[in-house]
Write an enzyme that holds these catalytic residues in place. Sequence first.
Site, PDB file in Angstrom:
ATOM      1  N   TYR A  59       0.846  -1.202   0.000  1.00  0.00           N
ATOM      2  CA  TYR A  59       0.000   0.000   0.000  1.00  0.00           C
ATOM      3  C   TYR A  59       0.880   1.250   0.000  1.00  0.00           C
ATOM      4  O   TYR A  59       1.601   1.518   0.954  1.00  0.00           O
ATOM      5  CB  TYR A  59      -0.945   0.039   1.207  1.00  0.00           C
ATOM      6  CG  TYR A  59      -1.973  -1.083   1.266  1.00  0.00           C
ATOM      7  CD1 TYR A  59      -2.297  -1.840   0.138  1.00  0.00           C
ATOM      8  CD2 TYR A  59      -2.638  -1.377   2.450  1.00  0.00           C
ATOM      9  CE1 TYR A  59      -3.230  -2.865   0.196  1.00  0.00           C
ATOM     10  CE2 TYR A  59      -3.580  -2.397   2.519  1.00  0.00           C
ATOM     11  CZ  TYR A  59      -3.862  -3.137   1.390  1.00  0.00           C
ATOM     12  OH  TYR A  59      -4.781  -4.150   1.452  1.00  0.00           O
ATOM     13  N   PRO A 199     -15.827  -4.040   2.725  1.00  0.00           N
ATOM     14  CA  PRO A 199     -17.152  -4.373   3.270  1.00  0.00           C
ATOM     15  C   PRO A 199     -18.234  -3.382   2.828  1.00  0.00           C
ATOM     16  O   PRO A 199     -19.420  -3.687   2.922  1.00  0.00           O
ATOM     17  CB  PRO A 199     -16.936  -4.299   4.789  1.00  0.00           C
ATOM     18  CG  PRO A 199     -15.810  -3.331   4.963  1.00  0.00           C
ATOM     19  CD  PRO A 199     -14.900  -3.567   3.779  1.00  0.00           C
ATOM     20  N   LEU A 200     -17.793  -2.211   2.338  1.00  0.00           N
ATOM     21  CA  LEU A 200     -18.751  -1.236   1.802  1.00  0.00           C
ATOM     22  C   LEU A 200     -18.740  -1.255   0.280  1.00  0.00           C
ATOM     23  O   LEU A 200     -19.245  -0.329  -0.370  1.00  0.00           O
ATOM     24  CB  LEU A 200     -18.400   0.171   2.301  1.00  0.00           C
ATOM     25  CG  LEU A 200     -18.514   0.364   3.815  1.00  0.00           C
ATOM     26  CD1 LEU A 200     -17.874   1.681   4.250  1.00  0.00           C
ATOM     27  CD2 LEU A 200     -19.975   0.315   4.233  1.00  0.00           C
ATOM     28  N   GLN A 202     -16.313  -0.659  -1.566  1.00  0.00           N
ATOM     29  CA  GLN A 202     -15.544   0.545  -1.916  1.00  0.00           C
ATOM     30  C   GLN A 202     -16.417   1.798  -1.969  1.00  0.00           C
ATOM     31  O   GLN A 202     -16.145   2.731  -2.714  1.00  0.00           O
ATOM     32  CB  GLN A 202     -14.763   0.329  -3.216  1.00  0.00           C
ATOM     33  CG  GLN A 202     -13.759  -0.827  -3.058  1.00  0.00           C
ATOM     34  CD  GLN A 202     -12.767  -0.966  -4.179  1.00  0.00           C
ATOM     35  OE1 GLN A 202     -13.048  -0.582  -5.307  1.00  0.00           O
ATOM     36  NE2 GLN A 202     -11.599  -1.511  -3.877  1.00  0.00           N
ATOM     37  N   GLY A 203     -17.450   1.816  -1.160  1.00  0.00           N
ATOM     38  CA  GLY A 203     -18.295   3.012  -1.053  1.00  0.00           C
ATOM     39  C   GLY A 203     -19.628   2.881  -1.772  1.00  0.00           C
ATOM     40  O   GLY A 203     -20.542   3.660  -1.532  1.00  0.00           O
ATOM     41  N   LEU A 204     -19.764   1.867  -2.631  1.00  0.00           N
ATOM     42  CA  LEU A 204     -21.038   1.672  -3.349  1.00  0.00           C
ATOM     43  C   LEU A 204     -22.202   1.581  -2.362  1.00  0.00           C
ATOM     44  O   LEU A 204     -23.275   2.156  -2.573  1.00  0.00           O
ATOM     45  CB  LEU A 204     -20.969   0.376  -4.171  1.00  0.00           C
ATOM     46  CG  LEU A 204     -22.288  -0.022  -4.829  1.00  0.00           C
ATOM     47  CD1 LEU A 204     -22.418   0.619  -6.196  1.00  0.00           C
ATOM     48  CD2 LEU A 204     -22.439  -1.518  -4.955  1.00  0.00           C
ATOM     49  N   LEU A 205     -21.993   0.845  -1.241  1.00  0.00           N
ATOM     50  CA  LEU A 205     -23.100   0.566  -0.328  1.00  0.00           C
ATOM     51  C   LEU A 205     -23.434   1.755   0.575  1.00  0.00           C
ATOM     52  O   LEU A 205     -24.354   1.680   1.384  1.00  0.00           O
ATOM     53  CB  LEU A 205     -22.792  -0.700   0.494  1.00  0.00           C
ATOM     54  CG  LEU A 205     -22.667  -1.972  -0.359  1.00  0.00           C
ATOM     55  CD1 LEU A 205     -22.160  -3.153   0.465  1.00  0.00           C
ATOM     56  CD2 LEU A 205     -24.009  -2.328  -1.000  1.00  0.00           C
ATOM     57  N   GLY A 207     -24.517   4.365  -0.763  1.00  0.00           N
ATOM     58  CA  GLY A 207     -25.641   4.961  -1.485  1.00  0.00           C
ATOM     59  C   GLY A 207     -25.314   6.344  -2.045  1.00  0.00           C
ATOM     60  O   GLY A 207     -26.167   7.000  -2.642  1.00  0.00           O
TER      61      GLY A 207
HETATM   62  N1  NAP Z   1      -6.321  -8.207   0.974  1.00  0.00           N
HETATM   63  C1  NAP Z   1      -6.667  -7.577  -0.117  1.00  0.00           C
HETATM   64  O1  NAP Z   1      -6.397  -8.013  -1.248  1.00  0.00           O
HETATM   65  C2  NAP Z   1      -7.418  -6.276   0.031  1.00  0.00           C
HETATM   66  C3  NAP Z   1      -8.053  -5.700  -1.087  1.00  0.00           C
HETATM   67  C4  NAP Z   1      -8.761  -4.501  -0.894  1.00  0.00           C
HETATM   68  C5  NAP Z   1      -8.828  -3.917   0.372  1.00  0.00           C
HETATM   69  N2  NAP Z   1      -8.180  -4.497   1.430  1.00  0.00           N
HETATM   70  C6  NAP Z   1      -8.210  -3.885   2.781  1.00  0.00           C
HETATM   71  O2  NAP Z   1      -9.556  -3.618   3.144  1.00  0.00           O
HETATM   72  C7  NAP Z   1      -9.718  -2.232   3.445  1.00  0.00           C
HETATM   73  C8  NAP Z   1     -11.094  -1.788   3.058  1.00  0.00           C
HETATM   74  O3  NAP Z   1     -11.428  -2.110   1.709  1.00  0.00           O
HETATM   75  P1  NAP Z   1     -11.622  -0.994   0.588  1.00  0.00           P
HETATM   76  O4  NAP Z   1     -10.903   0.204   0.971  1.00  0.00           O
HETATM   77  O5  NAP Z   1     -11.326  -1.663  -0.714  1.00  0.00           O
HETATM   78  O6  NAP Z   1     -13.211  -0.748   0.550  1.00  0.00           O
HETATM   79  P2  NAP Z   1     -14.303  -0.253   1.613  1.00  0.00           P
HETATM   80  O7  NAP Z   1     -13.794  -0.281   2.984  1.00  0.00           O
HETATM   81  O8  NAP Z   1     -15.517  -1.030   1.273  1.00  0.00           O
HETATM   82  O9  NAP Z   1     -14.562   1.246   1.131  1.00  0.00           O
HETATM   83  C9  NAP Z   1     -13.816   2.309   1.633  1.00  0.00           C
HETATM   84  C10 NAP Z   1     -14.347   3.621   1.035  1.00  0.00           C
HETATM   85  O10 NAP Z   1     -15.749   3.739   1.279  1.00  0.00           O
HETATM   86  C11 NAP Z   1     -16.090   5.078   1.612  1.00  0.00           C
HETATM   87  N3  NAP Z   1     -16.609   5.068   2.996  1.00  0.00           N
HETATM   88  C12 NAP Z   1     -16.022   4.538   4.114  1.00  0.00           C
HETATM   89  N4  NAP Z   1     -16.775   4.705   5.198  1.00  0.00           N
HETATM   90  C13 NAP Z   1     -17.888   5.350   4.784  1.00  0.00           C
HETATM   91  C14 NAP Z   1     -19.052   5.815   5.446  1.00  0.00           C
HETATM   92  N5  NAP Z   1     -19.237   5.638   6.758  1.00  0.00           N
HETATM   93  N6  NAP Z   1     -20.008   6.457   4.704  1.00  0.00           N
HETATM   94  C15 NAP Z   1     -19.858   6.644   3.367  1.00  0.00           C
HETATM   95  N7  NAP Z   1     -18.768   6.222   2.682  1.00  0.00           N
HETATM   96  C16 NAP Z   1     -17.789   5.574   3.386  1.00  0.00           C
HETATM   97  C17 NAP Z   1     -14.804   5.890   1.488  1.00  0.00           C
HETATM   98  O11 NAP Z   1     -14.683   6.369   0.140  1.00  0.00           O
HETATM   99  P3  NAP Z   1     -15.283   7.810  -0.373  1.00  0.00           P
HETATM  100  O12 NAP Z   1     -15.536   8.669   0.821  1.00  0.00           O
HETATM  101  O13 NAP Z   1     -14.207   8.337  -1.271  1.00  0.00           O
HETATM  102  O14 NAP Z   1     -16.517   7.436  -1.137  1.00  0.00           O
HETATM  103  C18 NAP Z   1     -13.737   4.838   1.718  1.00  0.00           C
HETATM  104  O15 NAP Z   1     -12.485   5.136   1.159  1.00  0.00           O
HETATM  105  C19 NAP Z   1      -8.558  -1.529   2.713  1.00  0.00           C
HETATM  106  O16 NAP Z   1      -8.228  -0.280   3.278  1.00  0.00           O
HETATM  107  C20 NAP Z   1      -7.459  -2.553   2.879  1.00  0.00           C
HETATM  108  O17 NAP Z   1      -6.878  -2.437   4.169  1.00  0.00           O
HETATM  109  C21 NAP Z   1      -7.500  -5.670   1.270  1.00  0.00           C
END
Ligand code: NAP
Length: 323
Positions: A59, A199-200, A202-205, A207
Site C-alpha cells: 500500500y 465491506p462497503l 468501496q463506497g457503493l453501499l 448509497g
Molecule cells: N487483501 C486484499 O487483497 C485487500 C483488497 C482490498 C482492500 N483491502 C483492505 O480492506 C480495506 C477496506 O477495503 P476498501 O478500501 O477496498 O473498501 P471499503 O472499505 O468497502 O470502502 C472504503 C471507502 O468507502 C467510503 N466510505 C467509508 N466509510 C464510509 C461511510 N461511513 N459512509 C460513506 N462512505 C464511506 C470511502 O470512500 P469515499 O468517501 O471516497 O466514497 C472509503 O475510502 C482496505 O483499506 C485494505 O486495508 C484488502
Amino acid sequence: MCYLSTGTSKQISKIGLGTWQFGSREWGYGSQYADEVAQAIVRRALELGVTLFDTAEIYGFGRSERILGRALGDKRESVFLATKILPVLPVAPVVEQRAVASANRLGAHRLDLYQVHQANPLVRDGTIMRGMRALQRVGLVGEVGVSNYSLQRWRAAEDALGSPVLSNQVPYSLVARAPEQDLLPYASAHGRIVLAYSPLAQGLLSGRYRPGNRPTNRVRATNPLFLPENLQRASELLAVLAEVAAAHSVTPAQIALAWVIRHPAVAAIPGASSVEQLEGNVAAAEIDLTDDQYQALADAAARFRPLTGPAVLPHLARARIGR
Ligand SMILES: NC(=O)c1ccc[n+]([C@@H]2O[C@H](COP(=O)([O-])OP(=O)(O)OC[C@H]3O[C@@H](n4cnc5c(N)ncnc54)[C@H](OP(=O)(O)O)[C@@H]3O)[C@@H](O)[C@H]2O)c1
C-alpha cells in the site's frame, strides 16, 4: 465496540480500520489526507476502541505502513497490528527480511498478524510457511494469516505451517457473498476468522454514488461495480439499505457494515476518507439488525445481478471516455 471471541492474547475489534487509502496514489486522497487526516482517523479509532489495524507492504509502496506506525505512536504495542507480504519471491530468507522491513516501517517490535497477500499460483505454501514459522519462533510474528485464499489453499497453508492460520482476508459484503459458501462455515467450526475487506464495496453501499455521480479515482474507475449500468442495477439493494437505515436512524453504510459483522467469525476492515466516516463505521458495531431486516437485505442482495466478466469490458471503455 464489540470484539471477536477468539483465543488471541490481544482483543480484535469487530470493526477494524483498513489503511490502503493511506498514502496510496490509486485512492487519490492527496497529501493533506496522508499527512493529517489519516493521523486523525487513527487517533479517533483508538479513542473509540478499535484494536484491529490492517495495512500491507504494497500500500503506497510502504507509505501506508509508515503513516499508520506514526499515527499509532506508543499505542502500537497495545493494538492488533496486521500487515501483509506480497509473495513474489516467497523463500524463507526473503520472507524474514520483508517482515523486518514492515516492522521497521511500522515502528513495531512485533507483527500481530502477518498475512500472505494472495496465493502465489506457482509456488506452494510450504516455501513461504518455512519463513513464517521462523518468524513466529523468534517472536517477530504472532499469528499467521492469508488473504484471497480458497478454502482448499487455506487448509493447505495450515498443513504447511503445522499450526492454525488464524485468518483469511477476503472480499465480503452484501455484493460479495462467496465466503458464505465455505470460508465462513470453516472459520466458525475451527475457531478461525474471516477478515472482510471492501465491506462497503468501496463506497457503493453508502448509497452516495449513482449513474450520474460516479467516483473518479483510479481504484473505482476500474471497478465494474461503479459502471453506470451496475449502479442502476444496484438501486433496489440501495433502497432496501436506506429503508433499514431509516428504521435505525443510521446511514446505509452503517447498515451494510452491521450486516457483514453479524456473523460471529467476521471482523470488517472498512477504509475511511474522513474522521466522520470512521466514527460512523465504528458505531455500526452497536447496531442490532432484526432477523427480518437481515433477511430482507440478503434477499435484495441476491436479486442484485451486476454485469461481470468480459461483458463489462466495452462498458468500462465507454465509461473511461465519459460516455
Ligand atoms: N487483501 C486484499 O487483497 C485487500 C483488497 C482490498 C482492500 N483491502 C483492505 O480492506 C480495506 C477496506 O477495503 P476498501 O478500501 O477496498 O473498501 P471499503 O472499505 O468497502 O470502502 C472504503 C471507502 O468507502 C467510503 N466510505 C467509508 N466509510 C464510509 C461511510 N461511513 N459512509 C460513506 N462512505 C464511506 C470511502 O470512500 P469515499 O468517501 O471516497 O466514497 C472509503 O475510502 C482496505 O483499506 C485494505 O486495508 C484488502
